[in-house]
Design a protein around this motif. Structure first.
Motif, PDB file in Angstrom:
ATOM      1  N   ARG A   1      30.418  40.876  50.163  1.00  0.00           N
ATOM      2  CA  ARG A   1      29.348  40.454  49.737  1.00  0.00           C
ATOM      3  C   ARG A   1      28.510  41.997  49.898  1.00  0.00           C
ATOM      4  O   ARG A   1      27.481  42.180  48.938  1.00  0.00           O
TER       5      ARG A   1
ATOM      6  N   ALA B   1      26.381  44.020  46.525  1.00  0.00           N
ATOM      7  CA  ALA B   1      25.208  44.192  46.430  1.00  0.00           C
ATOM      8  C   ALA B   1      24.758  45.855  46.212  1.00  0.00           C
ATOM      9  O   ALA B   1      24.160  46.159  45.460  1.00  0.00           O
TER      10      ALA B   1
ATOM     11  N   VAL C   1      26.050  46.676  42.599  1.00  0.00           N
ATOM     12  CA  VAL C   1      25.069  46.511  41.384  1.00  0.00           C
ATOM     13  C   VAL C   1      23.932  47.666  41.435  1.00  0.00           C
ATOM     14  O   VAL C   1      23.824  48.127  40.228  1.00  0.00           O
TER      15      VAL C   1
ATOM     16  N   LEU D   1      26.226  51.060  40.402  1.00  0.00           N
ATOM     17  CA  LEU D   1      27.110  50.989  39.089  1.00  0.00           C
ATOM     18  C   LEU D   1      26.064  51.142  37.901  1.00  0.00           C
ATOM     19  O   LEU D   1      26.183  51.833  37.126  1.00  0.00           O
TER      20      LEU D   1
ATOM     21  N   HIS E   1      25.314  54.633  37.993  1.00  0.00           N
ATOM     22  CA  HIS E   1      26.388  55.502  37.298  1.00  0.00           C
ATOM     23  C   HIS E   1      26.155  55.139  36.002  1.00  0.00           C
ATOM     24  O   HIS E   1      26.423  56.178  35.061  1.00  0.00           O
ATOM     25  N   LEU E   2      26.149  54.089  35.186  1.00  0.00           N
ATOM     26  CA  LEU E   2      26.310  53.522  33.752  1.00  0.00           C
ATOM     27  C   LEU E   2      24.979  54.178  33.367  1.00  0.00           C
ATOM     28  O   LEU E   2      24.994  54.499  31.915  1.00  0.00           O
TER      29      LEU E   2
ATOM     30  N   PHE F   1      23.614  55.589  29.004  1.00  0.00           N
ATOM     31  CA  PHE F   1      22.436  55.230  28.566  1.00  0.00           C
ATOM     32  C   PHE F   1      21.279  56.106  28.388  1.00  0.00           C
ATOM     33  O   PHE F   1      20.233  55.947  27.672  1.00  0.00           O
TER      34      PHE F   1
ATOM     35  N   VAL G   1      29.008  66.803  32.349  1.00  0.00           N
ATOM     36  CA  VAL G   1      29.040  66.098  33.448  1.00  0.00           C
ATOM     37  C   VAL G   1      29.006  66.923  34.755  1.00  0.00           C
ATOM     38  O   VAL G   1      28.408  66.436  35.536  1.00  0.00           O
TER      39      VAL G   1
ATOM     40  N   LEU H   1      33.326  55.338  44.216  1.00  0.00           N
ATOM     41  CA  LEU H   1      34.425  55.282  44.544  1.00  0.00           C
ATOM     42  C   LEU H   1      34.931  54.484  45.639  1.00  0.00           C
ATOM     43  O   LEU H   1      36.004  53.680  45.585  1.00  0.00           O
TER      44      LEU H   1
ATOM     45  N   VAL I   1      33.917  50.608  45.161  1.00  0.00           N
ATOM     46  CA  VAL I   1      34.572  49.894  44.064  1.00  0.00           C
ATOM     47  C   VAL I   1      35.986  49.588  44.266  1.00  0.00           C
ATOM     48  O   VAL I   1      36.489  48.558  44.089  1.00  0.00           O
ATOM     49  N   LEU I   2      36.557  50.609  45.003  1.00  0.00           N
ATOM     50  CA  LEU I   2      37.760  50.448  45.424  1.00  0.00           C
ATOM     51  C   LEU I   2      38.169  49.315  46.616  1.00  0.00           C
ATOM     52  O   LEU I   2      38.939  48.557  46.526  1.00  0.00           O
TER      53      LEU I   2
ATOM     54  N   HIS J   1      35.927  46.874  47.130  1.00  0.00           N
ATOM     55  CA  HIS J   1      35.418  45.302  46.551  1.00  0.00           C
ATOM     56  C   HIS J   1      36.459  44.991  45.460  1.00  0.00           C
ATOM     57  O   HIS J   1      36.781  43.770  45.507  1.00  0.00           O
ATOM     58  N   GLY J   2      37.150  45.826  44.738  1.00  0.00           N
ATOM     59  CA  GLY J   2      38.252  45.494  43.838  1.00  0.00           C
ATOM     60  C   GLY J   2      39.589  44.931  44.385  1.00  0.00           C
ATOM     61  O   GLY J   2      40.046  43.931  44.166  1.00  0.00           O
TER      62      GLY J   2
ATOM     63  N   GLY K   1      40.464  60.261  43.433  1.00  0.00           N
ATOM     64  CA  GLY K   1      39.207  60.269  42.805  1.00  0.00           C
ATOM     65  C   GLY K   1      38.282  61.331  43.420  1.00  0.00           C
ATOM     66  O   GLY K   1      37.588  62.011  42.719  1.00  0.00           O
TER      67      GLY K   1
END
Lengths: 143, 112
Positions: free
Chosen positions: B11, B15, B18, B21, B24-25, B30, B42, B59, B62-63, B65-66, B102
């Motif tokens: 959890r 949080a 969110v 990411l 990052h995106l 965008f 970059v 990095l 996400v590793l 959590h995934g 990474g």
């Protein structure tokens, strides 16, 4: 998938020893509610995203082979096919993220009784987000 | 989900993800839509302290959590006892290997 004994619609009528009981998957539309579909979508998008991340890290690490290698990989990924896949990736990210916030609310004891409404809200937000992403990449797709 | 701490960290990383990411995106795709991503550009982004922090945090987040999420799914499919132990060990090794990859993968952008 686990199955459970479940009386289908119209089978509870007379009751008693004669009542017929079918074994039906919890995924059967007669049994599955919004929550079950939210759970399934969360898992499927989650598995897809782990798979993506385990590919994304080596792809970005192509920079270790030199700037030209990295630029070559990025140029390939900027083509129509991969950009369409990117929209799918964003759809998975947006839904998984918003539904994750929904789960976080429930763990905090908030809005649990409104879980179906909250699902449809995050589903609508996801759809709007994906539509926005699609609009952003439209020049690449139609080029 | 098995255990208090895996649940808590799943959890907590969720949080944080969110926020990280989204940044990052936003930065990669965008803020300047249509711009082709290339090494030179970059490098400029990754060298700023904010995005260096965002990308290195991502990095690790996400590793965990995934792979912890994958562990939850496999435990739900009935992996138990010694199988669960080996699952945890195996996923941890994969996570650490990908973390090292990474970090080394981001170094050329910072060093350039």
């Amino acid at each position: 998938m686990e199955t459970r004994a479940c009386a289908g619609p119209g089978e509870l009528g007379a009751g008693g020893a004669g009542a017929r009981v079918r074994r039906v998957s919890p995924l059967h539309p007669a049994n599955a509610g919004v929550g079950m579909y939210a759970f399934l979508l969360h898992r499927i998008t989650g598995l897809a995203l782990v798979f993506y991340v385990l590919l994304h890290i080596p792809v970005i690490s192509s920079a270790m082979l030199g700037a030209a290698s990295f630029d070559g990989v990025m140029a390939l990924l900027h083509t129509k096919f991969w950009v369409v896949l990117d929209v799918g990736l964003l759809a998975a990210v947006i839904f998984h993220g918003l539904n994750g916030l929904r789960l976080l609310l429930f763990d905090l004891g908030l809005l649990v009784k409104q879980q179906k409404l909250v699902f449809w809200i995050i589903f609508a937000l996801s759809a709007a987000g994906v539509a926005f992403c699609f609009w952003i990449v439209l020049p690449v797709i139609t080029a | 989900m098995k255990g208090l701490w895996p649940w808590f960290w799943q959890r907590a990383t969720a949080a944080a993800l969110v926020v990280a990411l989204f940044l990052h995106l936003w930065a990669t795709h965008f803020s300047d839509p249509g711009a082709e991503i290339a090494f030179a550009g970059v490098t400029v982004r990754v060298k700023t302290v904010l995005y260096m922090a965002v990308d290195f945090s991502l990095l690790a987040l996400v590793l965990f959590h995934g792979l912890n999420g994958l562990r939850n799914v496999l435990l739900d499919f009935g992996v138990r006892r010694r199988g669960a132990l080996w699952l945890t060990v195996g996923l941890s090794v994969i996570g650490l290997a990908w973390l090292v990859l990474g970090v080394f993968g981001l170094m050329p952008f910072i060093a350039a």
